[in-house]
Design a protein around this motif. Sequence first.
Motif, PDB file in Angstrom:
ATOM      1  N   ALA A 128       0.213   0.596   8.246  1.00 57.89           N
ATOM      2  CA  ALA A 128       1.730   0.270   7.830  1.00 57.89           C
ATOM      3  C   ALA A 128       1.526  -0.219   6.377  1.00 57.89           C
ATOM      4  O   ALA A 128       2.462  -0.085   5.470  1.00 57.89           O
ATOM      5  N   GLU A 129       0.686  -1.052   6.268  1.00 61.73           N
ATOM      6  CA  GLU A 129       0.517  -1.899   4.946  1.00 61.73           C
ATOM      7  C   GLU A 129      -0.064  -1.351   3.680  1.00 61.73           C
ATOM      8  O   GLU A 129       0.195  -1.593   2.537  1.00 61.73           O
ATOM      9  N   SER A 130      -1.143  -0.174   4.116  1.00 61.03           N
ATOM     10  CA  SER A 130      -1.716   0.342   3.163  1.00 61.03           C
ATOM     11  C   SER A 130      -1.335   1.646   2.695  1.00 61.03           C
ATOM     12  O   SER A 130      -1.569   2.151   1.791  1.00 61.03           O
ATOM     13  N   GLY A 131      -0.488   2.171   3.567  1.00 58.63           N
ATOM     14  CA  GLY A 131      -0.177   3.592   3.749  1.00 58.63           C
ATOM     15  C   GLY A 131      -1.234   4.519   3.944  1.00 58.63           C
ATOM     16  O   GLY A 131      -1.050   5.740   3.635  1.00 58.63           O
ATOM     17  N   ALA A 132      -2.243   4.005   4.661  1.00 57.27           N
ATOM     18  CA  ALA A 132      -3.370   5.091   4.747  1.00 57.27           C
ATOM     19  C   ALA A 132      -3.121   5.939   5.879  1.00 57.27           C
ATOM     20  O   ALA A 132      -2.114   5.911   6.709  1.00 57.27           O
TER      21      ALA A 132
END
Length: 183
Positions: free
Chosen positions: A67-71
């Motif tokens: 969610a935070e990195s867009g991985a």
Amino acid sequence: GMRGSFPEPVVKENAKKFWTWCFRAELYTLFRIKPSRGSEVLVDTLGEEFDGVLGCDYFSAYRKYMAESGATVQFCLAHLIREVRFLAEHTDRVLARWGHKLLERLRRLFATLHRAARMTTAGFARAMDRIRREFLRQVRRPPDRREARTLAKRFGTHGDSYFTFLTTPGVTPTNNLTEQAIR
């Protein structure tokens, strides 16, 4: 793609647990021993933005990092099969029947994967898409049981991340290679 693995307990030192994190890429394997199982280890190792594909189980640290990195993530289908098998063996017959239906679709998916070399690219893509859609349709229509609703909600949120391997070359449907490296 980077294949992560659920951090495994390593050693206790002065009653404090440390965890082995394993990251596998095509050309190397990186082990990190950390006192945390949290997503900060992923940020520290992979960076705040990660443009590869992370293969992992459904552990919360991976979902937070995603969610935070867009991985892009490939959640491990082997881990999912174990969870669905647990449902299929449940004493609640309604839950067990639903689990069996899901398990049958997952078995079909793996049988098709094993036949891929003998299929045309288009035929394989059509077969996998049909199986994927049947599985998603089944999993998103759970019986009225807490465990079933929980799994259905997971697929409402992250369902596509179990099928990244179908659209991204080089991505495998499981994180078995990383699990083997840890062992």
